[in-house]
Each structure stands twice: as C-alpha cells, then as structure tokens.
Design an enzyme around this catalytic site. Structure first.
Site, PDB file in Angstrom:
ATOM      1  CD  GLU A   1      31.540 -39.362  19.140  1.00  0.00           C
ATOM      2  OE1 GLU A   1      30.644 -39.929  18.402  1.00  0.00           O
ATOM      3  OE2 GLU A   1      32.803 -39.826  18.874  1.00  0.00           O
TER       4      GLU A   1
ATOM      5  CD  GLU B   1      33.458 -42.500  22.756  1.00  0.00           C
ATOM      6  OE1 GLU B   1      33.671 -42.874  20.999  1.00  0.00           O
ATOM      7  OE2 GLU B   1      32.448 -41.824  22.882  1.00  0.00           O
TER       8      GLU B   1
END
Ligand code: GAL
Length: 672
Positions: A149, A306
């Site tokens: 991220e 995710e």
C-alpha cells in the site's frame, strides 16, 4: 505456459510465529483444507530478515517457501520496504518522513519512509536483492509483492529538491511555471526554482497550480520508488513478475500511471458490509466500481490482494460478515475480472493493533470455526470454477472517465461548494445506474483509449485537457454516445480557467452552454420535471445546479423552481453520427437507473436478456454471465433458484443463457 488458475489465499506473516513450530505445521495443514494456493509472504518481515545492518537471516523463510511449495501453495514474495527496522531509522534518520508542517517523524508505525532518500533506496536494494538471489528462481515464487500500500508524502529537503527538478523537467523555465500557476495573484511570482516549496499549512496553500503539481510529483515519486524496487529485483531475476496492492479510492497515486510499471494490478477491499444505511447490493456496487477500476488500470484480470473474512479492527464499528457474505464478496471479485481472491490475513495476530482483525484462521485455531468454514467453502468454489474463468478478459461496453488530475483539481478548488463536492458519490451514481441496467463498466483517464466503447460517461470533468476534449468530440462524431455532467470543461491541465464558452470545446457537441452554477446547501434541492415520457416524471437536483443556455440540444427535463425554472436540467444533442447527453445537476440516486435505461437503448445490450429482480447483480466476463443474489433469501430467475448471497454462472448463447454453475448455499447456525 501453464493455464491460468484462480488464485486463493492470504497475507502470511510466519515471522510472527517462529517461536511456535506447532502453529507453522498447522498452517500448512489448514491451508490445504481451505484450498489455499497462494500466500503473500513476509510483507513486514524486514526486522526478522535483517536483524542488524548487513546481517541477513533468510533460512527460516527458505524453509517456509519449500514447505509451502511441497503443499501446493505458491508464493507472492514481498519486498519488505513497507515497514523499516528500528536500526535503520536510528542509523539513518533521513529515511524518516517529514510532514507538511516540516516536522520529522519518529520511528514507529509503517508506510512512512521517504521515497527520495538515497540511503533508503540503497538499503531497500540490498534486502530486495538478498531475497531475489535466494528465492527469485524458486519454482514456488510466482509473483513479487512490491512493498505494501504505497502512499503518503514526504516534505524533507531531499523531496523539495526532487520536486524542483521535476518542475524544471516539466516546464523548462521559471517563467513558464509562473504563467502556468498564475502566480501574479497575490504577488506570488517565483524568482527561481529554488524559491519553490511544497504546499504547507504555514506556507503556500492558495496557488492551486502548485498544489496540483505537488500531487502529481508525489504520485510520480512514489511510482519512481516502486520502479526502483522492481528493478532491484529484476537485476537479479530479469523475468520477475511484479504487483503491488492499491487502495480503495486512494487519492495520492495515479493508479493508471502506476499500473504501467506492473505486471498485475491488485487492490485491498474493506467494505463496511451491513451498515444500517446501505443494502448489500449498494455496498457491492461501491466495491464493484473499485473492481472495475482496478481491472481497467491494466485492462486485464486483477487480484483482490486483501479483504477481510470477518470484522476488521479499524472500522468505526467492525461488524461480522453474515453467513454467505464472504463467499458473495469473493464471487463478485471473480465476476468483475478478478483472478485472485486473498485475505488479510491467514492467521489472526496475537498482539498489537490488529489482534482482533478477523483472519482465515482465528485465535481458536479451529477448522470448525464459522469463518474458516466459509473460507474453505470459497476456496472449494474457486477451485471448481477456475478452469474456463481464470484469465478470461472483460469486453468494453461503457466507460466512466476517472482521472486523477481531474480529481485533484476538482476537490482542491475553492468554488461553489467548499463543503465538498462528493465526487465519489457522483461517480457511483452513474456506475450504479449502468450496473443496474446490466451494463459492464470500465474506467478511462484522459490518456485513455476510447476505442471499443459505445458509451462514455464524463461526470464532473472539471479539469479537461484539450487533447481529451478532442477525443470526446471525435468519439461522438463517429457514432459514440456521451453523457457529460455539470461542472465539466472548466480548467486546463494547470488549473487555469478556460476563457470562452463552457464546457470548453464541447458546447456544440452537447448543444448547451453553461451560464451560471448555483450551489445548494445540504438538504436543499430543486425540483425538475420531465418533458420526455421515458424519464422519471419528477426528480430533485441537489448539490450544484448548473444553468445552461440551449444551443441546439433537445431538453428532456427542466428545472421547475427558483429563478432558473424552465432552464434545461437534462438534454440530448445529435452531433455527427452520435449523440451527447448533458445532466445539469446531481439527481437523487433513483434517477440514474431509468435515465440509463433510456441512454443505452439501441446503444448497448444488457447482460441479461430480461429484466432482473432488484438486488440481483449481473456482470459479464468473456461469454460468461454472473448473476449474484444480494439478498438473504433465495431468488428465482427463469426456473433457476439462486441461494441467498450465491451466484449462478451462465454461458451467453444466441438464445437463452446456458446455466453452467449454481453455487450452493452456505448455511450456518450457532444452534446445533
Ligand atoms: C491494509 C494493510 C494490511 C492490514 C489491513 C488491515 O490496509 O495493507 O497490512 O493492515 O489493512 O485491514
């Protein structure tokens, strides 16, 4: 080449369990029971991999990769740059980020390193290359998970200099910068590049051209760092495949740009299912937008890197997913072009902030745990449908223009509503309207290619580049259908207002010209009435009401109150061989489904040949049609019963779609 398969798994952080060999053994057993075939390994393991500068400890990872491979579980191997070890921060403070207020942060947390720092880059290179040398040729390592991220920004002196260099390369001279940013305003002319500083709460924050370029620079610099990581790995393993995980409506990085440097696009989805203000169908549409965006950034199947099998630990209220909803979310990913469904994380952590974040394996370590059972059912389903689905691309039907520069400029401008323009909600309304009509959507930015789309929707395209305006003109002239809304075609790419008729370069295409724009308070609305029987007879405009003069367009709806009563609220105009709709305000959500039902007539074919019940989602992958029941009760469609939250997969034929797979219900009750 191996045939593509649907990938299923999770983030795996065995570095948190090295003192529990029994747990590591159980992990492999349970992975096999859950049909896991991939894990993202070691994302935050740097401190275990390199406990002191230059002392590497990779043997534990070697053992784990071997065991996983033997058990049929491949590895998406992480570069661990997302969280640095404490020794690194202590020895090289320059790697610590500096905030916009020019304060350097302390060691702690994660995702907070300077992307410019040569020291950080060097240290990242060393650890990445250690991993690449040791594991890059392992047959179990199928993908590299670059960092985690990527995001945020750093305002340290190194980043300031890099920003100036970036500006120099973009504009050439300081005079060109001053012109582009209109710095005559408040005497803000910059004498030279050295005088330029990034935006700061105690410094510059009114020169919007500067702020827009800073956003572009941060995106560029983050991608540059990511490419550095990629290239460190590829120096050792030239054919290494790389991905990184993108985030929900993340503002800070232009993902279209980022995706160019990747082999696979992936994202992390954490919808707040079951909130009282939204149905499952509405939450799913919101997630669907993101799936389609991530599909679009590369125009190829993606992974959901995710998602959460149960409650998270960080949402305001972390609700459990009701039985079946986890399966529903996994199937929706596949229906929208996903080739991978992964969770954060494999096993629930014992300590720190994420200890109550659900995982495939819970603290009870039991395989009859409801979450594990549902995860195992999803793994089974994905295995069953994999052949024939994995790798299948999606066709182009409708495109929504989603452009990061536009978003940055639009949301930063001080204009009619500083309270917020909720751009995301505008996008989602068009998206939901199209989806509820069974139309597949992809997103394009202003570098995008419109070939193959029959419909282009440009909501709030405030920053409109002239080359893209030309693309839209050509698209309509050659037979395409355009829907454009209020607050479009206002500024150029450096945020300077266009002079002359607006929307810039498109008034003849749309057959309307903006004269004024009124802003409404929250809760205020302006009634509009239809002149065309096919549209909703009444609808309320909210947020912004653009007042336009008709220049050839046919009004379909008009405002019905205020001084602009009678002015057009929705119009259509013929241009070349195509047509262009203009929507002058933000309508309530209910408007968009009947509106798009009209727009698509004769333009696009819905995915399902007959109207579908409410709360049934339909989408296409190649010649496969996915119907998903977003209800907690069964739904009956053309003789087929789809269980609560389940999906049916059909093959498109010339006649009735052929049923290929009907997902069984996932039922679970605490009462035995
Ligand atoms: C993601 C992050 C994961 C984990 C997860 C928890 O944003 O990438 O490492 O923290 O959130 O929901």
């Amino acid at each position: 080449m191996n045939a593509p398969v649907l990938r299923y798994g999770a983030d795996y952080n065995p570095d948190q369990w090295l003192d529990r060999p029994d747990i590591l053994v159980q992990d492999i057993e349970l992975m096999q029971k859950a049909n896991v075939n991939v894990v993202s390994l070691g994302i935050f393991a740097w401190a275990t991999l390199e406990p002191e500068e230059g002392r590497y400890n990779l043997d534990w990872m070697a053992e784990i990769i071997d065991k996983l491979y033997a058990a049929g579980v491949s590895v998406d191997l992480a570069t661990p740059s997302g969280a640095r070890p404490a020794w690194l921060a202590r020895q090289y403070p320059e790697v610590l980020r500096v905030n916009a207020d020019r304060k350097r942060i302390l060691f702690g947390e994660r995702h907070n390193h300077c992307y410019t720092s040569p020291v950080y880059r060097e240290k990242v290179k060393q650890i990445n290359q250690q991993l690449a040398r040791r594991f890059g040729r392992h047959p179990g390592v199928i993908m590299w998970h670059l960092s985690n991220e990527y995001g945020g920004e750093c305002h340290c002196p190194l980043c300031q200099q890099a920003f100036r260099d970036w500006l120099k390369a973009r504009y050439g001279t300081i005079e060109a910068v001053n012109r582009a940013w209109n710095t005559k305003f408040w005497s803000h002319d910059y004498p030279d590049f050295d005088a330029i500083e990034s935006p700061a709460p105690h410094g510059e924050h009114s020169v919007h051209g500067l702020k827009l370029d800073w956003k572009r620079f941060v995106s560029h610099q983050t991608i540059d760092f990511m490419k550095w990581e990629r290239d460190c790995v590829r120096e050792i393993v030239p054919d290494a495949k790389v991905c990184t995980n993108m985030m929900y409506f993340y503002d800070g990085i232009d993902y279209f740009d980022m995706a160019k440097a990747l082999d696979l696009a992936t994202w992390d989805a954490y919808p707040t299912w079951h909130k009282p203000t939204e149905t499952i169908e509405q939450t799913a549409l919101d997630t669907g937008f993101m799936h389609d965006l991530i599909y679009s950034v590369k125009g190829q199947p993606f992974w959901l890197m995710e998602n959460c099998p149960g409650p998270t630990n960080w949402q305001p209220v972390s609700k459990v997913k009701k039985p079946g909803v986890n399966l529903f979310a996994g199937m929706q990913t596949v229906a929208h072009g996903g080739d991978g469904v992964l969770f954060f994380q494999w096993r629930q952590a014992r300590g720190s902030s994420e200890k109550f974040h659900a995982s495939m394996v819970s603290h009870d370590c039991r395989e009859d745990n409801r979450i594990f059972m549902e995860c195992a059912a999803l793994g089974r389903t994905l295995r069953e449908i994999s052949a024939g689905v994995a790798g299948t691309p999606r066709a182009r039907q409708a495109a929504i223009v989603y452009d990061w520069s536009n978003k940055w400029a639009l949301e930063d401008a001080q204009g009619p509503r500083n309270k917020g323009l909720s751009y995301k909600h505008e996008l989602l309304r068009h998206y939901a309207g199209l989806s509820r009509n069974g139309i597949d959507v992809q997103m394009v930015d202003q570098n995008g290619d419109l070939t193959g789309y029959a419909l282009v929707v440009a909501p709030m395209l405030y920053l409109l580049r002239e080359d893209f305006a030309q693309k839209l003109r050509d698209f309509v002239a050659q037979g395409g259908t355009l829907v454009m809304t209020y607050w479009s075609g206002v500024v150029n790419e450096t945020d300077l207002c266009y002079l002359g008729d607006a929307p810039h370069m498109l008034t003849d295409v749309l057959g309307v010209r903006r004269t004024e724009i009124d802003a409404l308070y929250d809760g205020e609305s302006r009634r509009c009435t239809a002149l065309d029987a096919a549209l909703p007879q009444a609808a309320n405009g909210t947020l912004l009401c653009e007042v336009a003069a008709l220049e050839g367009a046919r009004p379909l709806m008009v405002y019905d109150e205020d001084f602009f009563a009678g002015a057009p609220a929705v119009t259509v105009n013929a241009f070349g061989s195509g047509k262009a709709y203009y929507v002058a305000t933000r309508f309530e959500e209910a408007f968009y489904t009947p509106f798009y039902a009209q727009v698509i007539k004769g333009v696009l074919t819905p995915c399902w040949p007959a109207p579908l019940p409410d709360d049934v989602l339909a989408s296409r992958r190649g010649d496969l049609i996915f119907l998903q029941n977003a209800r907690s009760t069964p739904v009956h469609i053309d003789g087929v019963t789809i269980a609560p939250y389940a999906a049916a997969i059909y093959r498109q034929t010339d006649g009735k779609p052929e049923l290929l797979y009907n997902q069984p219900a996932f039922t679970w009750s605490p009462v035995k």
